[in-house]
Enzyme design. Structure first.
Site, short mmCIF file in Angstrom:
data_model
loop_
_atom_site.label_atom_id
_atom_site.label_comp_id
_atom_site.label_asym_id
_atom_site.label_seq_id
_atom_site.Cartn_x
_atom_site.Cartn_y
_atom_site.Cartn_z
N HIS A 138 0.83 -1.20 0.00
CA HIS A 138 0.00 0.00 0.00
C HIS A 138 0.87 1.26 0.00
O HIS A 138 0.68 2.16 -0.82
CB HIS A 138 -0.92 -0.01 1.23
CG HIS A 138 -1.73 1.23 1.39
ND1 HIS A 138 -3.05 1.30 1.05
CD2 HIS A 138 -1.41 2.47 1.85
CE1 HIS A 138 -3.51 2.51 1.29
NE2 HIS A 138 -2.52 3.24 1.77
N GLU A 139 1.85 1.31 0.91
CA GLU A 139 2.71 2.49 1.01
C GLU A 139 3.61 2.63 -0.22
O GLU A 139 3.84 3.74 -0.71
CB GLU A 139 3.54 2.45 2.30
CG GLU A 139 2.74 2.36 3.59
CD GLU A 139 1.68 3.44 3.77
OE1 GLU A 139 1.73 4.50 3.11
OE2 GLU A 139 0.76 3.20 4.59
#
Length: 166
Positions: A138-139
């Site tokens: 996600h990051e």
């Protein structure tokens, strides 16, 4: 010092940009960037009761920098996904840039990540924990201008976060 009000929200065009690598000469700036990321993540935790990681572009710092704080702080500079597992799993993903929205996505269960830490030491991290793997993906996506809304499984993969009961 940046605060929650400085967090870029869904629709801000900067969230869709690809970030530039952190240069070794910029290392003296990293501590200040990480302090800002930490402050905003703590404010998100206090306000919305979630938050394990944040990417620099979410604060308008258009650099390849991720800050995680689960059991201890971890600074990830210029990450590179070396491998990802074929096995995937689905989850309702959340994001600080749209804290009340959940998005159903599919992520790889395991990965290998190469990165530099805040001392410019290089690391290779074999991530076998599913929860950590999905968080890193996600990051990492944020660094490439990709939001989880763009990874939704289908057009029905959106829902509002339930309001916490007190």
């Amino acid at each position: 010092m940046k605060h929650l009000a400085d967090l870029l929200l869904l629709g801000d065009p900067r969230l869709y940009e690809t970030c530039e690598p952190v240069l070794e000469s910029e290392l003296p700036l990293v501590a200040s960037w990480v302090a800002d990321l930490h402050t905003v993540m703590e404010e998100i935790r206090a306000t919305y009761q979630f938050g394990r990681g944040i990417a620099a572009p979410q604060l308008g710092i258009m650099k390849r920098l991720i800050y995680l704080n689960i059991d201890k702080p971890r600074v990830i500079i210029n990450p590179e996904l070396v491998t990802v597992s074929e096995e995937t799993s689905e989850l309702w993903d959340d994001c600080m840039s749209f804290p009340n929205l959940l998005v159903r996505v599919r992520r790889h269960c395991q990965l290998t990540l190469k990165y530099h830490d805040e001392h410019w030491q290089q690391h290779t991290w074999e991530v076998t924990d599913w929860g950590l793997s999905e968080l890193i993906q996600h990051e990492y996506d944020h660094l490439n201008g990709v939001l989880c809304t763009m990874r939704a499984i289908d057009n029905q993969s959106f829902r509002w976060r339930p309001t916490p009961t007190i």
